[in-house]
Design an enzyme around this catalytic site. Structure first.
Site, PDB file in Angstrom:
ATOM      1  N   HIS A 277       0.804  -1.218   0.000  1.00 33.45           N
ATOM      2  CA  HIS A 277       0.000   0.000   0.000  1.00 33.45           C
ATOM      3  C   HIS A 277       0.837   1.268   0.000  1.00 33.45           C
ATOM      4  CE1 HIS A 277      -2.475  -3.317   1.596  1.00 33.45           C
ATOM      5  NE2 HIS A 277      -3.198  -2.895   0.595  1.00 33.45           N
TER       6      HIS A 277
ATOM      7  N   CYS B 231      -8.786  -3.473 -13.225  1.00 29.77           N
ATOM      8  CA  CYS B 231      -8.291  -2.347 -12.434  1.00 29.77           C
ATOM      9  C   CYS B 231      -7.098  -2.725 -11.558  1.00 29.77           C
ATOM     10  CB  CYS B 231      -9.400  -1.769 -11.561  1.00 29.77           C
ATOM     11  SG  CYS B 231     -10.144  -2.950 -10.430  1.00 29.77           S
TER      12      CYS B 231
END
Length: 755
Positions: free
Chosen positions: A367, A680
């Site tokens: 992340h 995506c």
């Protein structure tokens, strides 16, 4: 041991006096070797310094021919001194000349000396030189003598690291402590960053390593150890482990190491030899780091981080300094260097000053990597030992495309990269010229290019890239960077700002994808054997419906009078989708009942990430308004290869037949049902992979902002029909010999596509 000057503690005090004298670096070295020789009752004491060309140069000697100083140079694979430098371990011999690695240097006059004791001069586990004593008589050096010389070598390390000796060196033969380093790692975020090192968690700088009162230092060490052990025990006893900021297994390892008697004994010995408590911790950790870095056992090398963290905790305990990043005095072009960091930590910095990120850990789908891409920061991960090799303020270059880091680069490398930066600027200018051109292939196929986003900082990219919309808005990032659970009003403000920025372009909001490796610092964690396959995403949302309801309510209110697209992550069964959609319908009813303005239209979709959904596509597409393929998770689950595990993450190719057949299944199902399907994941951000996705039927890709230009450039020149004619037969090939990536690359080169 008791020598002419009264033992190691007296020697250290005398060394401190010499270090403080206003004399030249050479005079200081000459005095130091005389002091050591006298204290050790040795006829010879010599200092060898490792140079930038990886050779060892004699910098000072007492007992050998002084004319050999700065004249004698040897390789690290040569002689006993080279052995000590190479292995980073002490070597004590009573008959040195009969050792197989003994190397005779006639200019030194050392042939009359039989006994040899050499210790590495270490700093942060890295070798800076070698300190040697020799005797004519054949004698066995005691453990106390070896310990004393190792302690003295630590003082020498600080002198070398200070840069004081650089003035004595010839150009190209400077001490290696400041040598240029070319480090390699894993590319995380494309870009070039030229700047200066900022350590995310700066090392505790020890200003005094020589003790005045040994008993006082012993008591300080014992007290700090006690506090450290108590703090770790407390962390493990607390219910909310997430408050500790570290995983329970790491804390268990800390506790094991913190109670290790050998570790404590070595530090006590270092204190008794005359070091301060801080100096003892630094010395023992530097020795340990040097040994583990040269170990072949991967388990031992993994434990190095645990030991580093433990030593740093202990140093902070001793100095009273808290864990904190020096964010106030960032240079204009800061390159962050860290073991690892959270997205929140990265966003704490002034993003206008950050040019690059170097991590010892970090994967391509972590992340912090996603946030780095959003910020346009060049990033490289898996750079071994980066935090120990870099010093604050060091010049550094980060090449996020090649996965290379140039620490203290020479002038020619700096100039070459400055030219690269200019070239990239020109290329970006060319991409900017494509901004307003429709994303249509050469044979007339429209392929929408949308953005992956998750923070307010992403929003300007919509206009900059002229993207068709936001294909994936990761709502969990707002939760991950917050210190407390975001209120509905805070969520509402973010979602409204996103929709305002997008204007009439669609935005697809993914509901909270937390759990697994996405731990919220304020939310109690649940220990799981395999968190990636555990209680996360829609599973957590359905089990904690209040959490999902509050987010859906904020989304519905933010989209009042507009279209809203919501999708649920990690759906493994159509019944999960049904349950989540029911919650959404109840929230619509609630808002309608209380007179709130409603969205003009709500589209509800699901992410295809779990392979089980591949076999329920027809059932799903009778329920969902659209599907989005999350290639990051789908590929890791297809191949049972944890994407955060560097040993297996890159073992399987997402352009292999298995993965591409799965992608084609989703694209064809969407076509059958007349429902839009988007990919995506990070796969869409790479031009070659984008060609493959277009060939198997995807007409909408969601990618990182920095990738829109390169991918669009390829799309405009692509003949989808020709790519499809090449790829589909390879997917039908049952021989197992299809080399799809190589075939696609050859196709692109033949067609002149800019990869």
């Amino acid at each position: 041991m008791r020598g002419a000057l009264g033992g190691p503690r007296v020697l250290l005090r005398r060394l401190r006096e010499v270090m403080a004298e206003p004399i030249s670096a050479q005079d200081r070295l000459d005095k130091i070797v005389v002091l050591i020789a006298a204290n050790m009752v040795a006829e010879v004491c010599s200092v060898y310094v490792l140079r930038v060309d990886a050779t060892l140069e004699l910098y000072a000697t007492e007992g050998l021919n002084r004319d050999a100083v700065h004249l004698t140079v040897m390789r690290t694979d040569e002689g006993l001194v080279g052995h000590v430098a190479r292995e980073a371990e002490s070597l004590a011999l009573s008959d040195a000349q009969n050792h197989p690695e003994y190397s005779y240097r006639p200019e030194t006059g050392e042939e009359i000396y039989n006994s040899f004791l050499g210790v590495p001069i270490l700093r942060g586990g890295n070798t800076l030189g070698v300190l040697v004593v020799q005797n004519r008589a054949r004698r066995t050096y005691t453990d106390e003598e070896i310990e004393a010389l190792q302690t003295t070598a630590m003082v020498m390390a600080e002198m070398i690291a200070s840069g004081e000796l650089t003035a004595l060196a010839k150009p190209g033969a400077e001490p290696a402590v400041r040598r240029p380093l070319h480090l390699t790692g894993t590319p995380l975020a494309d870009g070039l960053g030229l700047g200066h090192v900022v350590l995310h968690e700066p090392r505790v700088v020890i200003t005094n390593v020589i003790a005045d009162d040994v008993q006082k230092e012993t008591d300080r060490l014992d007290g700090a150890i006690g506090k450290l052990r108590a703090s770790i025990d407390l962390l493990l006893e607390e219910d909310g482990l997430s408050k500790a900021g570290e995983h329970r297994e790491i804390l268990e390892a800390y506790r094991m190491f913190a109670h290790d008697r050998g570790w404590m004994h070595r530090m006590r010995e270092a204190v008794h030899s005359g070091l301060t408590a801080e100096g003892a911790v630094e010395r023992v950790q530097s020795d340990t780091r040097a040994r583990i870095m040269r170990a072949s056992d991967p388990y031992l090398r993994e434990r190095l981080h645990d030991l580093d963290d433990l030593a740093n905790r202990l140093l902070r305990e001793l100095t009273g300094r808290q864990r904190a990043s020096e964010r106030a005095d960032l240079p204009e072009n800061a390159i962050l260097v860290a073991r690892n960091m959270s997205p929140a930590a990265l966003l704490d910095y002034d993003r206008d000053r950050i040019r690059g990120l170097v991590l010892e850990e970090g994967g391509t789908t972590s992340h912090v990597t996603i946030v780095a891409r959003a910020l346009g920061i060049a990033a490289v991960g898996q750079v071994e030992n980066a935090t120990s090799l870099a010093d604050p303020g060091d010049p550094v270059i980060v090449d996020g495309l090649a996965g290379q880091v140039h620490l203290r680069p020479p002038g020619d490398v700096e100039e070459a990269y400055a030219e690269k930066v200019r070239f990239r600027a020109k290329r970006q200018a060319r991409f900017a010229e494509l901004r307003d051109r429709p994303s249509v292939t050469r044979d007339g196929v429209a392929i929408d290019l949308m953005l992956n986003a998750g923070l307010l900082v992403d929003l300007p990219h919509i206009g900059e890239t002229a993207a068709a919309g936001i294909g994936l808005f990761r709502t969990e990032l707002q939760f991950m960077v917050a210190s407390t659970f975001p209120r509905i009003s805070e969520q509402l403000a973010l979602y409204r700002a996103v929709l305002d920025a997008a204007g009439d372009r669609p935005v697809t909001f993914r509901t909270l994808d937390i759990g697994g490796d996405k731990v919220l610092p304020y939310m109690r964690t649940v220990e799981e054997e395999n968190p990636a396959l555990g209680w996360r995403a829609i599973r957590l949302g359905l089990d904690r419906p209040g959490l999902l309801r509050s987010q859906i309510r904020a989304l519905l209110r933010a989209a009042a009078g507009r279209e809203l697209r919501v999708m649920f992550p990690m759906v493994a069964d159509v019944h999960e989708f049904d349950a989540a959609r029911t919650i959404l319908e109840r929230e619509l009813t609630h808002l309608r009942k209380h007179g709130h303005a409603l969205p003009e239209k709500v589209h509800v979709g699901a992410m295809v990430e779990v392979p089980s959904l591949l076999f329920q596509l027809d059932e799903m597409l009778t329920r969902a308004d659209f599907l989005s393929v999350g290639s990051n998770d789908l590929v890791q689950f297809l191949f049972a290869a944890d994407r955060s595990n560097v040993r297996v993450a890159d073992r399987f190719d997402p352009l292999s037949p298995a993965a591409l057949r799965a992608f084609r299944m989703v694209a064809e199902a969407g076509l059958r049902h007349g429902k839009p399907v988007t990919l995506c994941g990070e796969l869409a951000s790479r031009p070659l992979e984008a060609i493959a996705l277009a060939a198997v039927g995807f007409r909408a890709l969601s990618l990182s902002p920095a990738s829109v230009g390169p991918v669009k450039s390829v799309i405009l020149d692509l003949d989808v029909g020709a790519a499809r004619a090449l790829l589909l037969p390879l997917l039908e090939d049952t021989s197992g010999a299809a080399e799809i990536r190589a075939a696609l690359r050859a196709f692109a080169e033949d067609a002149g596509l800019p990869l």
